[in-house]
Write a protein that holds these residues in place. Sequence first.
Motif, mmCIF file in Angstrom:
data_model
loop_
_atom_site.group_PDB
_atom_site.id
_atom_site.type_symbol
_atom_site.label_atom_id
_atom_site.label_comp_id
_atom_site.label_asym_id
_atom_site.label_seq_id
_atom_site.Cartn_x
_atom_site.Cartn_y
_atom_site.Cartn_z
ATOM 1 N N THR A 1 0.840 -1.202 0.000
ATOM 2 C CA THR A 1 0.000 0.000 0.000
ATOM 3 C C THR A 1 0.872 1.247 0.000
ATOM 4 N N GLY A 2 2.033 1.161 0.646
ATOM 5 C CA GLY A 2 2.944 2.308 0.650
ATOM 6 C C GLY A 2 3.398 2.648 -0.748
ATOM 7 N N PHE A 3 3.754 1.633 -1.507
ATOM 8 C CA PHE A 3 4.301 1.923 -2.830
ATOM 9 C C PHE A 3 3.206 2.257 -3.833
ATOM 10 N N VAL A 4 2.102 1.516 -3.744
ATOM 11 C CA VAL A 4 0.988 1.798 -4.668
ATOM 12 C C VAL A 4 0.427 3.202 -4.412
ATOM 13 N N GLU A 5 0.230 3.532 -3.144
ATOM 14 C CA GLU A 5 -0.435 4.807 -2.840
ATOM 15 C C GLU A 5 0.491 6.015 -2.959
ATOM 16 N N HIS A 6 1.808 5.776 -2.935
ATOM 17 C CA HIS A 6 2.688 6.953 -2.959
ATOM 18 C C HIS A 6 2.609 7.688 -4.293
ATOM 19 N N ILE A 7 2.127 7.020 -5.339
ATOM 20 C CA ILE A 7 2.091 7.710 -6.640
ATOM 21 C C ILE A 7 1.029 8.806 -6.695
ATOM 22 N N LYS A 8 0.209 8.903 -5.630
ATOM 23 C CA LYS A 8 -0.767 10.003 -5.580
ATOM 24 C C LYS A 8 -0.129 11.274 -5.014
ATOM 25 N N LEU A 9 1.066 11.162 -4.420
ATOM 26 C CA LEU A 9 1.714 12.326 -3.809
ATOM 27 C C LEU A 9 2.379 13.172 -4.894
ATOM 28 N N PRO A 10 2.677 14.429 -4.588
ATOM 29 C CA PRO A 10 3.214 15.321 -5.634
ATOM 30 C C PRO A 10 4.449 14.758 -6.340
ATOM 31 N N HIS A 11 4.354 14.622 -7.651
ATOM 32 C CA HIS A 11 5.475 14.212 -8.493
ATOM 33 C C HIS A 11 5.719 15.283 -9.540
ATOM 34 N N TYR A 12 5.566 16.558 -9.110
ATOM 35 C CA TYR A 12 5.546 17.667 -10.069
ATOM 36 C C TYR A 12 6.824 17.775 -10.869
ATOM 37 N N VAL A 13 7.984 17.624 -10.216
ATOM 38 C CA VAL A 13 9.257 17.817 -10.903
ATOM 39 C C VAL A 13 9.447 16.726 -11.954
ATOM 40 N N ASP A 14 9.184 15.487 -11.515
ATOM 41 C CA ASP A 14 9.246 14.343 -12.421
ATOM 42 C C ASP A 14 8.356 14.549 -13.629
ATOM 43 N N PHE A 15 7.120 14.957 -13.334
ATOM 44 C CA PHE A 15 6.165 15.074 -14.417
ATOM 45 C C PHE A 15 6.536 16.216 -15.356
ATOM 46 N N GLN A 16 7.103 17.314 -14.802
ATOM 47 C CA GLN A 16 7.558 18.423 -15.642
ATOM 48 C C GLN A 16 8.581 17.930 -16.652
ATOM 49 N N ALA A 17 9.478 17.081 -16.200
ATOM 50 C CA ALA A 17 10.517 16.544 -17.077
ATOM 51 C C ALA A 17 9.893 15.709 -18.199
ATOM 52 N N GLU A 18 8.915 14.869 -17.813
ATOM 53 C CA GLU A 18 8.217 14.037 -18.811
ATOM 54 C C GLU A 18 7.497 14.918 -19.830
ATOM 55 N N LEU A 19 6.848 15.954 -19.289
ATOM 56 C CA LEU A 19 6.076 16.870 -20.128
ATOM 57 C C LEU A 19 6.994 17.549 -21.149
ATOM 58 N N GLU A 20 8.147 18.023 -20.663
ATOM 59 C CA GLU A 20 9.138 18.675 -21.509
ATOM 60 C C GLU A 20 9.588 17.732 -22.614
ATOM 61 N N LEU A 21 9.830 16.466 -22.220
ATOM 62 C CA LEU A 21 10.315 15.454 -23.151
ATOM 63 C C LEU A 21 9.287 15.212 -24.265
ATOM 64 N N VAL A 22 8.020 15.018 -23.864
ATOM 65 C CA VAL A 22 6.977 14.740 -24.854
ATOM 66 C C VAL A 22 6.823 15.934 -25.794
ATOM 67 N N ARG A 23 6.882 17.169 -25.232
ATOM 68 C CA ARG A 23 6.774 18.375 -26.082
ATOM 69 C C ARG A 23 7.912 18.434 -27.105
ATOM 70 N N THR A 24 9.119 18.137 -26.621
ATOM 71 C CA THR A 24 10.292 18.173 -27.513
ATOM 72 C C THR A 24 10.144 17.151 -28.635
ATOM 73 N N LEU A 25 9.755 15.920 -28.250
ATOM 74 C CA LEU A 25 9.606 14.852 -29.245
ATOM 75 C C LEU A 25 8.564 15.226 -30.293
ATOM 76 N N ARG A 26 7.455 15.808 -29.816
ATOM 77 C CA ARG A 26 6.384 16.200 -30.746
ATOM 78 C C ARG A 26 6.861 17.291 -31.701
ATOM 79 N N ARG A 27 7.614 18.269 -31.128
ATOM 80 C CA ARG A 27 8.114 19.374 -31.948
ATOM 81 C C ARG A 27 9.039 18.835 -33.035
#
Lengths: 150, 363
Positions: free
Chosen positions: B324-350
């Motif tokens: 439950t610790g590992f499954v539920e932890h993905i609901k906690l803020p992962h903003y920095v991680d996700f920003q990096a993913e977002l940047e990556l997807v934008r770059t690839l699309r461009r």
Amino acid sequence: MTENSENVSRKGWMSTLAKAPAGLLAEAWQQADVAQSFAWLRAPEIGTVMVRGAMGGTGAPFNLGELTVTRCALRLDDGTVGHAYISGRDRQKAEIAALCDALMQTSEASAVQAKIINPLTRAYQSKRASKAEKAAATKVDFFTLVRGED
Amino acid sequence: MYVAVKGGEKAIDNAHAWLGEIRRGDTDIAALSVAQIRSQLSLAVDRVMAEGSLFDADLAALAIKQSRGDLIEAIFLIRAYRTTLPRFGASAPIKTENMACMRRISATFKDVPGGQVLGPTFDYTHRLLDFKLAADGVIDEARKAATPDEAKPHITEFLNQEGLIQHEPTSDTTPPDLTREPLELPASRALRLQALARGDEGFVLGMGYSTQRGYGRNHAFVGELRIGDVAVELDIPELGFSVEIADIEVSECETVNQFSGSKTEPPQFTRGYGLVFGQSERKAISMALLDRALRWKELGEDSSGSPAQDEEFVLYHCDNIQATGFVEHIKLPHYVDFQAELELVRTLRREATEAKVAKEAAL
């Protein structure tokens, strides 16, 4: 581990005290009126004991899980030392149990035996007997049908 | 990856205050006492003690109240509390052959010394809702019968005397403790049994069931299932002798499993073992099935590659607090991680768009 007759009876009363319901012990202690002043050697402390099982019920040990335990040790003014190891987290019960253990080694032993240990033993036995009688009422005889020999 | 965040203190305080209010529920209804939970929801209490790996019914009942009846949350509270306590020692292995049985049944032998005792079971009830309970009905008192003075030996011992079941070797070695050292593979049977005894009931049940459905089948019979009180005996170092410090209720299941023999072992029955704090025969039976499935290597069997035979899979996933610790932890803020993913997807699309435009221009 040395096992002599003195140890055997002390094991017995320490176990009776440890297994007694806290309320019953406190009540018997009050009524016995044998309290003495004492000094702590180890004030009541709460911890755990790892309960072990045996593989297949008889084999090598494994760790099953922990049990909360309270322990303490004290010295009566005459120098007699009493110990208690009881399950649960009741400091008051541990204190009374250690006092009883100490007094059982003094001239008060017969009074403590009669007023505290014996009633607790009877209460324990009657509770166990009642449970065993209820279990006995659910004893079942299965008959096998068709393929059976009965 | 989770990266620490700051702020939100006021919102968190308010969320917890609301949680407290909801936990209490409708104040026109009497509050539930810990003693009521302990005595009337005793099987929930037993589960929290078993998987919390701490035998203390008062604490388990308190945890159930605090968690609003979420048993995994309650188990989490108990595990956290346990870590605050010093350990005074370890008991001698409990002698389940001396158990004061409230229940004892065998699916292998009809007539056993000491008899079969049903105890307070849900078996043979019709599973119909009892509306008398909703109306606060009066209960029938349990009936009593004379108790014959008979020992209740372990039923597998009869097979053992004939040499028809694999002998259970004894040992004086200190068993490994997964609460003290990290779990390493391959695990010994002692470590597996400890993990299963505190493992999630649902997970252990599902894995045990999978063996019956053919994923690592081991042809189990319940040789014996017993529930009752056993003494916990502890060496008292300052006294030099041992004392029975408590009677605890446990459930024990021994399975008798078919085994056709191997290069090293003659044809005989083998064993699976389940032992659980409190009354939980579902867990004890499932644990025994799973214990047996995991023993394929030491018995010289071939693995069918089934999940129940894979100790890494079983042991690393049976703990509901880790899970439950590992499954539920993905609901906690992962903003920095996700920003990096977002940047990556934008770059690839461009890049993809630019490549397409360049390709079209070249035509």
